[in-house]
Design a protein around this motif. Structure first.
Motif, PDB file in Angstrom:
ATOM      1  N   ARG A  25     -32.911  74.306  91.828  1.00 59.17           N
ATOM      2  CA  ARG A  25     -32.124  75.156  92.729  1.00 59.17           C
ATOM      3  C   ARG A  25     -30.875  75.746  92.067  1.00 59.17           C
ATOM      4  NH1 ARG A  25     -34.819  72.065  96.526  1.00 59.17           N
ATOM      5  NH2 ARG A  25     -35.208  73.029  98.570  1.00 59.17           N
ATOM      6  N   THR A  26     -30.686  75.483  90.760  1.00 51.70           N
ATOM      7  CA  THR A  26     -29.537  76.111  90.092  1.00 51.70           C
ATOM      8  C   THR A  26     -29.968  77.369  89.337  1.00 51.70           C
ATOM      9  OG1 THR A  26     -29.750  74.893  87.997  1.00 51.70           O
ATOM     10  CG2 THR A  26     -28.474  73.824  89.770  1.00 51.70           C
ATOM     11  N   THR A  27     -31.272  77.685  89.406  1.00 49.32           N
ATOM     12  CA  THR A  27     -31.745  78.865  88.678  1.00 49.32           C
ATOM     13  C   THR A  27     -31.903  80.062  89.626  1.00 49.32           C
ATOM     14  OG1 THR A  27     -34.027  78.206  89.091  1.00 49.32           O
ATOM     15  CG2 THR A  27     -33.052  77.516  86.989  1.00 49.32           C
ATOM     16  N   LEU A  28     -32.088  81.243  89.044  1.00 45.90           N
ATOM     17  CA  LEU A  28     -32.228  82.478  89.823  1.00 45.90           C
ATOM     18  C   LEU A  28     -33.561  82.475  90.569  1.00 45.90           C
ATOM     19  CD1 LEU A  28     -30.697  85.412  89.879  1.00 45.90           C
ATOM     20  CD2 LEU A  28     -32.674  86.093  88.532  1.00 45.90           C
ATOM     21  N   VAL A  29     -34.605  82.018  89.897  1.00 49.19           N
ATOM     22  CA  VAL A  29     -35.928  81.930  90.513  1.00 49.19           C
ATOM     23  C   VAL A  29     -36.421  80.490  90.398  1.00 49.19           C
ATOM     24  CG1 VAL A  29     -38.241  82.902  90.676  1.00 49.19           C
ATOM     25  CG2 VAL A  29     -36.388  84.284  89.705  1.00 49.19           C
ATOM     26  N   ARG A  30     -36.556  79.835  91.541  1.00 50.10           N
ATOM     27  CA  ARG A  30     -37.069  78.455  91.585  1.00 50.10           C
ATOM     28  C   ARG A  30     -38.563  78.527  91.798  1.00 50.10           C
ATOM     29  NH1 ARG A  30     -36.792  76.004  97.094  1.00 50.10           N
ATOM     30  NH2 ARG A  30     -38.006  74.084  97.049  1.00 50.10           N
ATOM     31  N   VAL A  31     -39.320  77.706  91.074  1.00 49.55           N
ATOM     32  CA  VAL A  31     -40.751  77.586  91.345  1.00 49.55           C
ATOM     33  C   VAL A  31     -40.897  76.398  92.289  1.00 49.55           C
ATOM     34  CG1 VAL A  31     -43.052  77.292  90.390  1.00 49.55           C
ATOM     35  CG2 VAL A  31     -41.295  78.492  89.069  1.00 49.55           C
ATOM     36  N   ALA A  32     -41.349  76.667  93.501  1.00 52.96           N
ATOM     37  CA  ALA A  32     -41.424  75.610  94.522  1.00 52.96           C
ATOM     38  C   ALA A  32     -42.855  75.128  94.678  1.00 52.96           C
ATOM     39  CB  ALA A  32     -40.883  76.144  95.841  1.00 52.96           C
ATOM     40  N   SER A  33     -43.053  74.211  95.624  1.00 46.63           N
ATOM     41  CA  SER A  33     -44.353  73.533  95.723  1.00 46.63           C
ATOM     42  C   SER A  33     -45.500  74.536  95.799  1.00 46.63           C
ATOM     43  CB  SER A  33     -44.358  72.605  96.941  1.00 46.63           C
ATOM     44  OG  SER A  33     -44.144  73.374  98.105  1.00 46.63           O
ATOM     45  N   GLY A  34     -46.549  74.170  95.086  1.00 50.03           N
ATOM     46  CA  GLY A  34     -47.750  75.012  95.066  1.00 50.03           C
ATOM     47  C   GLY A  34     -47.584  76.267  94.224  1.00 50.03           C
ATOM     48  N   GLY A  35     -46.522  76.296  93.399  1.00 48.83           N
ATOM     49  CA  GLY A  35     -46.343  77.449  92.514  1.00 48.83           C
ATOM     50  C   GLY A  35     -45.774  78.664  93.241  1.00 48.83           C
ATOM     51  N   ARG A  36     -45.094  78.426  94.332  1.00 50.80           N
ATOM     52  CA  ARG A  36     -44.456  79.490  95.106  1.00 50.80           C
ATOM     53  C   ARG A  36     -43.189  79.941  94.391  1.00 50.80           C
ATOM     54  NH1 ARG A  36     -43.344  76.422  99.710  1.00 50.80           N
ATOM     55  NH2 ARG A  36     -41.098  76.402  99.390  1.00 50.80           N
ATOM     56  N   PHE A  37     -42.983  81.237  94.250  1.00 52.87           N
ATOM     57  CA  PHE A  37     -41.732  81.750  93.699  1.00 52.87           C
ATOM     58  C   PHE A  37     -40.677  81.731  94.803  1.00 52.87           C
ATOM     59  CE2 PHE A  37     -44.193  82.930  90.263  1.00 52.87           C
ATOM     60  CZ  PHE A  37     -43.650  83.872  89.392  1.00 52.87           C
ATOM     61  N   GLU A  38     -39.444  81.364  94.469  1.00 50.93           N
ATOM     62  CA  GLU A  38     -38.319  81.511  95.401  1.00 50.93           C
ATOM     63  C   GLU A  38     -37.243  82.323  94.691  1.00 50.93           C
ATOM     64  OE1 GLU A  38     -35.466  78.881  98.311  1.00 50.93           O
ATOM     65  OE2 GLU A  38     -35.582  78.280  96.197  1.00 50.93           O
ATOM     66  N   PHE A  39     -37.163  83.621  95.055  1.00 54.76           N
ATOM     67  CA  PHE A  39     -36.119  84.472  94.472  1.00 54.76           C
ATOM     68  C   PHE A  39     -34.860  84.259  95.293  1.00 54.76           C
ATOM     69  CE2 PHE A  39     -34.638  87.826  91.821  1.00 54.76           C
ATOM     70  CZ  PHE A  39     -33.724  88.550  92.570  1.00 54.76           C
ATOM     71  N   ARG A  40     -33.776  83.790  94.625  1.00 50.08           N
ATOM     72  CA  ARG A  40     -32.605  83.303  95.375  1.00 50.08           C
ATOM     73  C   ARG A  40     -31.416  84.250  95.363  1.00 50.08           C
ATOM     74  NH1 ARG A  40     -32.860  77.855  96.251  1.00 50.08           N
ATOM     75  NH2 ARG A  40     -30.664  77.462  95.813  1.00 50.08           N
ATOM     76  N   ALA A  41     -31.466  85.316  94.544  1.00 46.29           N
ATOM     77  CA  ALA A  41     -30.314  86.233  94.493  1.00 46.29           C
ATOM     78  C   ALA A  41     -30.454  87.302  95.573  1.00 46.29           C
ATOM     79  CB  ALA A  41     -30.226  86.867  93.106  1.00 46.29           C
ATOM     80  N   VAL A  42     -30.695  86.874  96.799  1.00 44.94           N
ATOM     81  CA  VAL A  42     -30.851  87.803  97.920  1.00 44.94           C
ATOM     82  C   VAL A  42     -30.168  87.191  99.132  1.00 44.94           C
ATOM     83  CG1 VAL A  42     -33.175  86.860  98.276  1.00 44.94           C
ATOM     84  CG2 VAL A  42     -32.564  89.056  99.332  1.00 44.94           C
ATOM     85  N   ASP A  43     -29.450  88.025  99.895  1.00 48.90           N
ATOM     86  CA  ASP A  43     -28.702  87.481 101.027  1.00 48.90           C
ATOM     87  C   ASP A  43     -29.131  88.090 102.353  1.00 48.90           C
ATOM     88  OD1 ASP A  43     -26.457  89.586  99.565  1.00 48.90           O
ATOM     89  OD2 ASP A  43     -26.970  89.897 101.681  1.00 48.90           O
ATOM     90  N   SER A  44     -28.547  87.621 103.411  1.00 45.35           N
ATOM     91  CA  SER A  44     -29.014  87.942 104.762  1.00 45.35           C
ATOM     92  C   SER A  44     -28.721  89.354 105.234  1.00 45.35           C
ATOM     93  CB  SER A  44     -28.474  86.916 105.754  1.00 45.35           C
ATOM     94  OG  SER A  44     -29.359  85.823 105.782  1.00 45.35           O
ATOM     95  N   ALA A  45     -27.989  90.125 104.449  1.00 42.67           N
ATOM     96  CA  ALA A  45     -27.763  91.533 104.816  1.00 42.67           C
ATOM     97  C   ALA A  45     -28.778  92.439 104.120  1.00 42.67           C
ATOM     98  CB  ALA A  45     -26.343  91.950 104.430  1.00 42.67           C
ATOM     99  N   CYS A  46     -29.800  91.826 103.524  1.00 40.37           N
ATOM    100  CA  CYS A  46     -30.763  92.615 102.738  1.00 40.37           C
ATOM    101  C   CYS A  46     -31.664  93.459 103.648  1.00 40.37           C
ATOM    102  CB  CYS A  46     -31.641  91.684 101.906  1.00 40.37           C
ATOM    103  SG  CYS A  46     -32.821  90.735 102.876  1.00 40.37           S
ATOM    104  N   ASN A  47     -32.207  94.527 103.061  1.00 41.58           N
ATOM    105  CA  ASN A  47     -33.234  95.332 103.729  1.00 41.58           C
ATOM    106  C   ASN A  47     -34.588  94.842 103.211  1.00 41.58           C
ATOM    107  OD1 ASN A  47     -35.210  97.179 104.396  1.00 41.58           O
ATOM    108  ND2 ASN A  47     -33.823  98.935 104.308  1.00 41.58           N
TER     109      ASN A  47
END
Ligand SMILES: Nc1ncnc2c1ncn2[C@@H]1O[C@H](COP(=O)(O)OP(=O)(O)OP(=O)(O)O)[C@@H](O)[C@H]1O
Ligand SMILES: [Mg+2]
Length: 493
Positions: free
Chosen positions: A371-393
């Motif tokens: 969780r300290t990286t920009l893209v976390r690889v989560a369970s099952g090989g799911r990408f989690e792109f984290r540099a995005v916030d709740s005001a995004c389109n």
């Protein structure tokens, strides 16, 4: 909070709903399409049966605003068949820039026609006399799809990329937001969180129970499939997930979730749930407070084959990624700065990156469950792109992530070795890792220089977005803030 939610059932049920077709190519064809005309008649029955009086025909602008027209139910057939017309500038919220010029399109320019996407017709659970339907926009001059409409654009980009890769893109968003209260009529500065910043604390949840039950109820009725959530570590901060889906549905669901939260805030203000003179607010502002966590909107995504198998995943691969997973990651990392111009799309978004220590993704890296990286690889090989916030389109963020990932696959990019250590420890030992843009201006510059990410906003969509966002940045640069006054009012002697 990781849960084993993504069983085969959810992937299968998403795939079973079938792909979301490209919008009908021309306005003329859309107006004459027999299936649509039949669908319009089917909905007329619902309108009569449920006593619906009014319908919101909705389009989404470059900022993510849900704009459109309200139409009396008596006019349903007319407007659903022909579309409603608005000036092109509605794609930029009809805002003017600092020089008083209309953003994106001048008043002398022509009109769009918004054609209802009938599958999205829904009665509003907070007022059963009203319904809503999302629309795709056309250019009334050329009869072609309107480039500057993010929703039709996402439909086309998803289908293009899925065609090219031969897999289906599934995405889920974790929209963090905050429930706030302030005395009625007071200004933004008076807003405070309804609950304490105690992460996962059920008692804080309890305080928000009236709100949460309405959000769940309205979410179920509007078909966004609320799943699970938790109270996070900022005042009033809640994360409520809804099940992942195909890109356009996930984007529609996030827009709908924001509308639900707004309706619930108004309901509990009217009902005086937190005090007669108390206004309840639902905010998706990225970072309302210094010193506490911000509102991220992590984008989780997979690429699945016909059987629903995530092709990113290889339990023996680096960070448990397959060859195509590594190449897709290579594309995301290669374009991460340009991507920030779209995923961290406000001035305030960059405070999330500077106010350290809240797991905000600052450094260009990826890793398994890191969780300290920009893209976390989560369970099952799911990408989690984290540099995005709740005001995004979400119509633009997903289009951009797809373009960047596809570029990595096409160029067979190598993302390098995954980072399994805490990135901050690496830096503390003198390690050097490229970081995200320092501020919004820099991110917009990076977007301008990145042809691949720009290709997610073809033609005038890019021009309108950049005119809108550059103006936002310049307005900030020219505004004197409370911080500056605090700091400089008595700067000398
Ligand atoms: N196969 C899948 N494809 C795409 N998205 C998925 C898939 N499986 C789960 N998701 C989505 O991933 C997200 C997981 O959210 P969850 O809150 O569990 O994530 P987390 O990052 O582990 O938690 P947190 O950030 O709160 O610590 C949800 O939005 C879910 O819909
Ligand atoms: Mg997350």
């Amino acid at each position: 909070m990781a849960t084993a939610e993504a069983g085969p059932t959810q992937v299968q049920s998403v795939l079973a709903k079938g792909p979301i077709a490209d919008p009908i190519p021309t306005l003329e064809e859309a107006r004459a399409d027999a299936t649509r005309l039949k669908g319009i008649q089917e909905i007329r029955k619902q309108i009569n049966e449920h006593g619906i009086k009014y319908i919101f025909f909705q389009q989404v602008s470059v900022s993510g605003h849900v704009n459109g027209k309200g139409v009396s139910a008596t006019m349903w057939e007319r407007v659903a068949e022909d579309g409603y017309q608005l000036v092109y500038g509605a794609t930029a919220d009809l805002f003017v820039d600092r020089e008083e010029r209309y953003i994106g399109f001048g008043p002398e320019e022509s009109e769009l026609a918004a054609i209802a996407d009938l599958d999205t017709f829904r009665q509003l659970p907070w007022d059963s006399r009203v319904a809503r339907v999302f629309c795709d926009c056309y250019d009334t001059e050329t009869g072609q799809l309107l480039e500057a409409d993010p929703r039709q654009n996402l439909k086309r980009i998803v289908n293009e990329v899925e065609q090219e890769l031969g897999y289906t893109f599934l995405c889920g968003v974790e929209p963090e937001m905050m429930w706030m209260k302030r005395p009625r009529g007071s200004d933004a500065g008076a807003a405070e969180g309804i609950t304490k910043p105690w992460c996962y604390h059920i008692s804080q949840f309890e305080e928000l129970r009236p709100i949460i039950l309405d959000v769940i109820d309205f979410g179920e009725k509007l078909g966004i499939n609320p799943s699970y959530g938790d109270h996070e570590d900022s005042p009033g901060q809640l994360e409520l997930n809804f099940l992942f889906d195909r890109a356009v549905r996930t984007a529609d669901n996030l827009s709908t979730y924001r509308q639900i939260c707004q309706a619930v805030a108004r309901k509990h203000t009217r009902e005086g749930t937190y005090g007669d003179d108390v206004e309840v607010l639902a905010t998706f502002m990225p970072k309302p407070f210094t010193g506490v966590s911000a509102n991220g909107a992590h984008h989780h995504f997979t690429l699945v084959d016909e059987e629903g198998v995530n092709v990113f995943y290889d339990p023996d691969g680096p960070a448990k990624l397959s060859e195509i997973g590594l190449q897709f990651m290579g594309g995301i990392l290669d374009h991460y700065r340009g991507l920030c111009g779209i995923t961290a799309s406000t001035v305030n978004s960059y405070k999330r990156f500077w106010d350290f220590g809240f797991w905000a993704p600052i450094y260009k890296d990826y890793g398994w469950q890191n969780r300290t990286t920009l893209v976390r690889v989560a369970s099952g090989g799911r990408f989690e792109f984290r540099a995005v916030d709740s005001a995004c389109n979400p119509y633009l963020t997903q289009a951009a992530l797809l373009r960047a990932g596809l570029d990595g696959v096409k160029r067979k990019l190598d993302p390098g070795k995954p980072q399994q250590r805490n990135v901050y420890d690496v830096l503390a030992e003198g390690g050097e890792i490229p970081r995200v843009p320092e501020h919004f201006g820099e991110a917009l510059q990076a977007l301008e220089e990145d042809d691949v990410v720009r290709s997610a906003l073809p033609g005038r969509l890019y021009d309108v977005y950049m005119h809108y966002k550059r103006d936002e940045w310049e307005r900030f640069l020219s505004a004197v803030t409370d911080w500056e006054r605090e700091r400089y009012l008595d700067v000398l002697p």
